[in-house]
Design an enzyme around this catalytic site. Structure first.
Site, mmCIF file in Angstrom:
data_model
loop_
_atom_site.group_PDB
_atom_site.id
_atom_site.type_symbol
_atom_site.label_atom_id
_atom_site.label_comp_id
_atom_site.label_asym_id
_atom_site.label_seq_id
_atom_site.Cartn_x
_atom_site.Cartn_y
_atom_site.Cartn_z
ATOM 1 N N TYR A 116 0.817 -1.211 0.000
ATOM 2 C CA TYR A 116 0.000 0.000 0.000
ATOM 3 C C TYR A 116 0.857 1.270 0.000
ATOM 4 O O TYR A 116 1.785 1.425 0.801
ATOM 5 C CB TYR A 116 -0.939 0.051 1.218
ATOM 6 C CG TYR A 116 -1.646 1.380 1.297
ATOM 7 C CD1 TYR A 116 -2.672 1.696 0.406
ATOM 8 C CD2 TYR A 116 -1.221 2.372 2.178
ATOM 9 C CE1 TYR A 116 -3.277 2.929 0.410
ATOM 10 C CE2 TYR A 116 -1.825 3.611 2.205
ATOM 11 C CZ TYR A 116 -2.847 3.898 1.313
ATOM 12 O OH TYR A 116 -3.430 5.132 1.313
ATOM 13 N N ASN B 198 1.564 12.256 4.881
ATOM 14 C CA ASN B 198 0.984 11.608 6.055
ATOM 15 C C ASN B 198 1.693 12.143 7.290
ATOM 16 O O ASN B 198 2.905 12.304 7.293
ATOM 17 C CB ASN B 198 1.189 10.096 5.980
ATOM 18 C CG ASN B 198 0.035 9.367 5.322
ATOM 19 O OD1 ASN B 198 0.065 8.162 5.197
ATOM 20 N ND2 ASN B 198 -0.997 10.078 4.907
ATOM 21 N N TYR C 275 -15.768 35.429 43.881
ATOM 22 C CA TYR C 275 -15.037 34.236 43.455
ATOM 23 C C TYR C 275 -13.925 34.555 42.462
ATOM 24 O O TYR C 275 -12.887 33.891 42.443
ATOM 25 C CB TYR C 275 -15.990 33.241 42.782
ATOM 26 C CG TYR C 275 -16.919 32.513 43.720
ATOM 27 C CD1 TYR C 275 -16.909 32.740 45.101
ATOM 28 C CD2 TYR C 275 -17.819 31.573 43.216
ATOM 29 C CE1 TYR C 275 -17.774 32.072 45.941
ATOM 30 C CE2 TYR C 275 -18.691 30.891 44.054
ATOM 31 C CZ TYR C 275 -18.668 31.139 45.422
ATOM 32 O OH TYR C 275 -19.519 30.468 46.241
ATOM 33 N N ARG D 4 -11.201 35.506 44.904
ATOM 34 C CA ARG D 4 -10.920 34.526 45.951
ATOM 35 C C ARG D 4 -10.510 33.166 45.394
ATOM 36 O O ARG D 4 -9.726 32.444 45.995
ATOM 37 C CB ARG D 4 -12.185 34.375 46.816
ATOM 38 C CG ARG D 4 -11.939 33.603 48.084
ATOM 39 C CD ARG D 4 -13.130 33.357 48.978
ATOM 40 N NE ARG D 4 -14.374 33.947 48.597
ATOM 41 C CZ ARG D 4 -15.563 33.392 48.875
ATOM 42 N NH1 ARG D 4 -15.605 32.216 49.486
ATOM 43 N NH2 ARG D 4 -16.683 33.996 48.549
ATOM 44 N N PHE E 20 -1.237 8.167 11.730
ATOM 45 C CA PHE E 20 -1.536 9.516 11.245
ATOM 46 C C PHE E 20 -2.823 10.078 11.833
ATOM 47 O O PHE E 20 -3.129 11.261 11.655
ATOM 48 C CB PHE E 20 -1.665 9.506 9.717
ATOM 49 C CG PHE E 20 -2.536 8.400 9.191
ATOM 50 C CD1 PHE E 20 -3.872 8.299 9.546
ATOM 51 C CD2 PHE E 20 -2.005 7.430 8.356
ATOM 52 C CE1 PHE E 20 -4.666 7.276 9.079
ATOM 53 C CE2 PHE E 20 -2.799 6.396 7.873
ATOM 54 C CZ PHE E 20 -4.137 6.323 8.243
#
Length: 502
Positions: free
Chosen positions: A55, A197, A279, A282, A328
């Site tokens: 391939y 790739n 908040y 803090r 990949f």
């Protein structure tokens, strides 16, 4: 000029930062050259004695895997592969990220499992060292089967095609080669596939974002400390007692950092303060700390990735194996890039809330931090801007990694969309920088309004530097210029974060 030898040691974020800062040249180590030549020789020999399809080496690609290609056309196959896959569009990738792509591609191909020819890899090294940066586009990669389109554009100049940036000019590769006296390369079997790739588009974006994120995390702590004093907050939430009983590393680090910044402040130690602070002040150790811990994990994923072989098929000369696998696929990066978006966006979200509190007219500060409020709108609209950007970041945090669209006639039936995660992560990062710059603008104004009381020596020294580029706001003026100057300050004054606490 110093150089970095590819193949001698594992790449780390720290190493990459030094390579960039010191403008080091790249050089292939003897060990890397030996592996590269061994793998290439193995594949050439294999093709001489093997019958049948392998391939990507003597077949078509993806859905066309069953089409066998005659041996005399294997070079043309690889040439055609680069041309046909260079399908990028959209904005150009920033040059800093293109250069990182070159570095990371060279690193991945140096392990001797890709069958790249030494001449080809050496030409990529030359591109890096000569600052020859191919024009690449942000759109076109699915983040699986490699970053095909971006890496095809990265590789086109090898075969004499495409456009590059060189010495401040955008020129065709034919003109570049004429200038340098170079010739286009003729790719051998598998080389085109080895080049396109891989995950180097996603990886380069991630590395770039992580390196800048480290700087912005430090700025986030410093600016939060200025805001804490500007809003007349308490020191109690930053003392070690509460943090050692919930000892997340990032939380402990942030609390200690805030305490150092505020050490010696006249404001932080005075009596008569409110019992609790909002908040956004803090809980700075808990929120900033969670983002730091997340980023630490994300960095570990990327350091694994940039030291990996991510093309296909993988060639194993010693085992006499050529394996078509899936290294990949960008899923590890897609997930962590989405995570990085969230970690960065939260730093911006809490920063915008501190800006909102600072301009609210509470705790002895005038509304919108300006004298003669009403006649002057002061810093009112800076919070609007920060809120707009923080909202955009929340929208950009919609994950890319949960999406997938089938491609290649169903052969590539699950993709990571990590490339989209990468490009939006950079947008989130740049937005965070703008939000922090706006908080610095408002926090500095608030502290100046507290005078004659003074903050710590570290903070006063930092703000003295800041006031050399952005002056105190006495009356309404063009604030876009102040925001732009504040952003430039964050980008160019990082050394203040290293020196003021010592």
């Amino acid at each position: 000029m110093s150089s970095h030898q590819i193949g001698l040691e594992r790449l780390t974020m720290g190493q990459i930062s030094r390579i960039i800062a010191e403008k080091q040249l790249l050089k292939l180590s003897d060990a890397a050259i030996a592996k590269i030549e061994k793998c290439r020789s193995y594949l050439d020999d294999k093709l001489q004695r093997h019958e049948g399809p392998i391939y990507g080496i003597n077949t078509g690609f993806g859905y066309l895997q069953h089409v066998e290609i005659e041996s005399e056309k294997l070079s043309q196959l690889q040439h055609n592969l680069l041309l046909s896959h260079a399908c990028g569009t959209g904005e150009e990738v920033p040059p800093e990220i293109v250069k990182l792509m070159l570095l990371l591609k060279i690193q991945s191909l140096s392990y001797g499992h890709s069958a790249i020819a030494l001449t080809t890899l050496s030409r990529l090294v030359d591109f890096y060292n000569y600052d020859i940066l191919p024009v690449i586009y942000t759109q076109g990669s699915l983040g699986a089967s490699g970053d095909l389109a971006p890496l095809a554009h990265l590789s086109l100049p090898l075969i004499g095609e495409g456009i590059v940036w060189y010495q401040g000019e955008k020129i065709t590769v034919s003109v570049l080669y004429e200038k340098l006296g170079w010739e286009a390369l003729k790719l051998q079997s598998k080389e085109g596939l080895a080049l396109i790739n891989g995950t180097q588009f996603m990886s380069a974006y991630g590395v770039f974002c992580l390196l800048k994120a480290q700087k912005l995390m430090n700025w986030a702590d410093a600016i939060a400390a200025i805001s804490i004093d500007g809003f007349d907050c308490r020191i109690d939430p930053f003392e070690t007692f509460s943090h050692v009983i919930r000892p997340h590393a990032g939380q402990l680090h942030t609390a200690a950092n805030i305490t150092k910044w505020l050490a010696g402040s006249e404001l932080i130690g005075r009596s008569g303060k409110q019992t609790q602070d909002p908040y956004s002040f803090r809980c700075v150790p808990q929120v900033h700390g969670a983002s730091k811990d997340s980023i630490h994990y994300i960095q570990s994923v990327f350091e694994t990735e940039i030291n990996s072989v991510t093309d296909n098929p993988n060639v194993f000369p010693d085992e006499d194996r050529i394996i078509s696998a899936g290294n990949f696929h960008g899923q590890p990066l897609a997930l962590t890039l989405d995570f990085l978006c969230i970690a960065l966006a939260e730093l911006g979200s809490i920063s915008e809330r501190r800006t909102f509190q600072l301009i609210s007219g509470q705790r002895g500060l005038p509304p919108f931090l300006v004298k003669n409020a009403g006649l002057n709108s002061g810093l009112m609209i800076t919070q609007y801007t920060a809120a707009s950007i923080a909202s955009e970041n929340k929208q950009l945090c919609t994950p890319s990694s949960v999406d997938s669209i089938v491609s290649s006639n169903g052969q590539e039936d699950h993709v990571s969309m990590g490339a989209n995660a990468a490009t939006k992560c950079l947008r989130v990062l740049n937005n965070l920088e703008r939000i922090l710059a706006i908080e610095l603008l408002t926090a500095a104004q608030a502290l100046d309004l507290r005078k004659p009381l003074r903050s710590s020596k570290a903070i006063e020294n930092l703000l003295s530097n800041y006031r050399s580029v952005v002056s105190f706001n006495e009356a309404d003026r063009l604030l876009a210029l102040d925001i732009a100057a504040s952003i430039t300050f964050l980008r160019t004054k990082e050394e203040l974060l290293k020196t003021e606490l010592t």
